[in-house]
Design a protein around this motif. Structure first.
Motif, mmCIF file in Angstrom:
data_model
loop_
_atom_site.group_PDB
_atom_site.id
_atom_site.type_symbol
_atom_site.label_atom_id
_atom_site.label_comp_id
_atom_site.label_asym_id
_atom_site.label_seq_id
_atom_site.Cartn_x
_atom_site.Cartn_y
_atom_site.Cartn_z
ATOM 1 N N HIS A 141 -42.921 -45.901 8.571
ATOM 2 C CA HIS A 141 -41.808 -44.898 8.261
ATOM 3 C C HIS A 141 -40.497 -45.672 8.122
ATOM 4 O O HIS A 141 -39.480 -45.213 7.573
ATOM 5 N N SER A 142 -40.024 -46.714 8.961
ATOM 6 C CA SER A 142 -39.015 -47.161 9.187
ATOM 7 C C SER A 142 -38.726 -48.193 7.866
ATOM 8 O O SER A 142 -37.724 -48.226 7.429
ATOM 9 N N ALA A 143 -39.671 -48.753 7.241
ATOM 10 C CA ALA A 143 -39.754 -49.606 6.007
ATOM 11 C C ALA A 143 -39.309 -48.426 5.004
ATOM 12 O O ALA A 143 -38.556 -48.976 4.108
ATOM 13 N N ARG A 144 -39.728 -47.475 4.860
ATOM 14 C CA ARG A 144 -39.905 -46.398 4.074
ATOM 15 C C ARG A 144 -38.183 -45.960 4.252
ATOM 16 O O ARG A 144 -37.635 -45.752 3.017
ATOM 17 N N ALA A 145 -37.606 -45.577 5.399
ATOM 18 C CA ALA A 145 -36.305 -45.397 5.398
ATOM 19 C C ALA A 145 -35.405 -46.312 5.151
ATOM 20 O O ALA A 145 -34.411 -45.904 4.287
ATOM 21 N N VAL A 146 -35.482 -47.513 5.445
ATOM 22 C CA VAL A 146 -34.650 -48.583 5.120
ATOM 23 C C VAL A 146 -34.805 -48.775 3.490
ATOM 24 O O VAL A 146 -33.673 -48.790 2.768
ATOM 25 N N GLY A 147 -35.891 -48.736 2.904
ATOM 26 C CA GLY A 147 -35.946 -48.812 1.436
ATOM 27 C C GLY A 147 -35.429 -47.673 0.806
ATOM 28 O O GLY A 147 -34.592 -47.816 -0.445
ATOM 29 N N ALA A 148 -35.474 -46.515 1.120
ATOM 30 C CA ALA A 148 -34.717 -45.353 0.522
ATOM 31 C C ALA A 148 -33.230 -45.572 0.710
ATOM 32 O O ALA A 148 -32.669 -45.011 -0.154
ATOM 33 N N THR A 149 -32.875 -45.840 1.882
ATOM 34 C CA THR A 149 -31.648 -46.102 2.158
ATOM 35 C C THR A 149 -30.754 -47.125 1.175
ATOM 36 O O THR A 149 -29.621 -46.637 0.652
ATOM 37 N N VAL A 150 -31.631 -48.182 0.877
ATOM 38 C CA VAL A 150 -31.028 -49.043 -0.086
ATOM 39 C C VAL A 150 -30.812 -48.478 -1.332
ATOM 40 O O VAL A 150 -29.867 -48.522 -2.183
ATOM 41 N N LEU A 151 -31.696 -47.875 -1.631
ATOM 42 C CA LEU A 151 -31.714 -47.108 -3.135
ATOM 43 C C LEU A 151 -30.674 -46.046 -3.227
ATOM 44 O O LEU A 151 -30.087 -45.966 -4.316
ATOM 45 N N VAL A 152 -30.556 -45.149 -2.091
ATOM 46 C CA VAL A 152 -29.485 -44.381 -2.189
ATOM 47 C C VAL A 152 -28.051 -44.918 -2.308
ATOM 48 O O VAL A 152 -27.135 -44.438 -3.132
ATOM 49 N N ILE A 153 -28.027 -46.019 -1.655
ATOM 50 C CA ILE A 153 -26.684 -46.749 -1.429
ATOM 51 C C ILE A 153 -26.487 -47.503 -2.918
ATOM 52 O O ILE A 153 -25.337 -47.310 -3.519
ATOM 53 N N ILE A 154 -27.169 -47.772 -3.410
ATOM 54 C CA ILE A 154 -27.147 -48.306 -4.905
ATOM 55 C C ILE A 154 -26.947 -47.279 -5.893
ATOM 56 O O ILE A 154 -25.872 -47.527 -6.715
ATOM 57 N N GLY A 155 -27.524 -46.288 -5.751
ATOM 58 C CA GLY A 155 -27.466 -44.983 -6.680
ATOM 59 C C GLY A 155 -25.953 -44.502 -6.350
ATOM 60 O O GLY A 155 -25.251 -44.168 -7.236
ATOM 61 N N GLY A 156 -25.481 -44.470 -5.160
ATOM 62 C CA GLY A 156 -24.280 -43.798 -4.843
ATOM 63 C C GLY A 156 -22.925 -44.869 -5.612
ATOM 64 O O GLY A 156 -22.138 -44.168 -6.145
ATOM 65 N N VAL A 157 -23.281 -46.269 -5.307
ATOM 66 C CA VAL A 157 -22.084 -47.100 -5.836
ATOM 67 C C VAL A 157 -22.434 -46.849 -7.436
ATOM 68 O O VAL A 157 -21.077 -46.669 -8.013
ATOM 69 N N GLY A 158 -23.429 -46.810 -8.203
ATOM 70 C CA GLY A 158 -23.232 -46.677 -9.656
ATOM 71 C C GLY A 158 -22.777 -45.205 -9.685
ATOM 72 O O GLY A 158 -22.003 -45.280 -10.693
ATOM 73 N N LEU A 159 -23.222 -44.073 -9.129
ATOM 74 C CA LEU A 159 -22.487 -42.862 -9.689
ATOM 75 C C LEU A 159 -21.025 -42.986 -9.249
ATOM 76 O O LEU A 159 -20.251 -42.162 -10.078
ATOM 77 N N PHE A 160 -20.611 -43.420 -8.126
ATOM 78 C CA PHE A 160 -19.251 -43.422 -8.072
ATOM 79 C C PHE A 160 -18.239 -44.246 -9.135
ATOM 80 O O PHE A 160 -17.440 -43.800 -9.622
#
Length: 340
Positions: free
Chosen positions: A35-54
């Motif tokens: 669950h920790s690995a999934r949370a970290v991976g999802a967080t990275v994807l969300v950050i990258i997606g947020g940068v792209g959307l911004f």
């Protein structure tokens, strides 16, 4: 004939010999890790997606105003309402390609030497020294390139112009290579000089990926090649290089992604220019990252949107290259290239 006793289905002893179901669900510490690995991976994807959307949202006014002309216009003159990144995009790719042309053979040969030829007593030291290059700040590499490399790079650029000037990429129209007193200023602050500094910055990353893949070559196949009479280089050429083909390509592409986004070293070395050039030895060039760093401080709201639009293009380009590199490297670790 002897008859074997048949167990009664109602017998409680029968339940003790039935195979129990195997659960794939993680429990305890394994569940925490998953669950920790999934949370970290999802967080990275969300950050990258947020940068792209911004970047995409902030760049929307520029795309709406200039359209596809933003990618085809060479000049950057916001005061005259003429803005485009064709020249800086070409300069970005030119600097990155020059850097990879220098870094690729150095990274490949260094990785092969460390993994196959270096004595065990010095291998760890060599690995540490190469990895230490990645810890040197960008501004240090930029200063190194400006004060130490550029004068010698100008002499090499003159030699290339004099001997290979008939090839368009090595031609410098504004300079005469056979003049009695050559103009050194025409060969400095170019994409070639910046590419040398950037090459030293991407070399550790490419070398690390290649070295890691080379180290996973099956020892049995290496020993079999040697047993069949192959020389050391023959074994490397027939076993190690085919096995590490994916790592070579992936490491090179990862280095290319880093070279495309390098900022400070390029900004310190180049002389900003918005001319669309085919040659890389001549004075003057620009890159997207250097353009953003140089114009961001005094940019108006409209200019800021244009800079973020340029950054959005660089973001997509770098993301595409790094994604392809990661896919290739992951496939190379499976050993699929062993029989190549």
């Amino acid at each position: 004939m002897t008859t074997l006793p048949v167990a009664d289905a109602a017998d409680p002893a029968v339940d003790t010999v039935r195979p129990r179901k195997i659960s794939r669900k993680a429990t305890g510490a394994d569940a925490v890790f998953v669950h920790s690995a999934r949370a970290v991976g999802a967080t990275v994807l969300v950050i990258i997606g947020g940068v792209g959307l911004f970047l995409g949202w902030q760049a929307y006014p520029t795309w709406k105003n200039y359209g596809i002309g933003f990618l085809t216009e060479t000049q950057w003159n916001p005061e005259a309402d003429v803005v485009g990144i064709a020249s800086v995009l070409a300069g970005t790719v030119t600097v990155a390609l020059v850097a990879m042309a220098i870094a690729f053979p150095l990274a490949l040969s260094t990785a092969l030497y460390i993994s196959e030829y270096a004595p065990a007593s010095v291998k760890a030291t060599l690995v540490s020294l190469v990895d230490l290059m990645a810890a040197v700040p960008s501004i240090i590499w930029g200063l190194w390139g400006f004060f130490l490399v550029m004068p010698h790079a100008a002499e090499l650029a003159l030699w290339l112009h004099r001997n290979l000037g008939w090839i368009p990429i090595f031609d410098v129209p504004s300079a005469d290579p056979d003049a009695a007193v050559w103009d050194a200023s025409r060969y400095t602050a170019s994409a070639f000089c910046a590419g040398i500094a950037v090459a030293m910055m991407v070399l550790p990353m490419s070398c690390a990926v290649m070295r890691q893949v080379f180290s996973q070559t099956p020892p049995g196949e290496k020993e079999a090649a040697l047993a069949l009479g192959a020389t050391k280089w023959g074994m490397v050429r027939s076993v190690v290089l085919p096995f590490g083909r994916g790592g070579i390509i992936g490491g090179t592409m990862l280095g290319l992604g880093r070279a495309l986004g390098e900022t400070i070293a390029v900004l310190l070395i180049i002389s900003p220019s918005f001319d669309l050039k085919l040659n890389f030895l001549e004075l003057g060039t620009n890159s997207i990252s250097a353009l953003i760093a140089g114009r961001f401080g005094d940019a108006s709201r409209t200019q800021l949107s244009a800079l973020l639009a340029a950054g959005f293009v660089l973001f997509l380009l770098t993301l595409l290259i790094n994604t392809l590199a990661a896919v290739i490297v992951n496939r190379s670790r499976s050993g699929a290239g062993t029989d190549a």
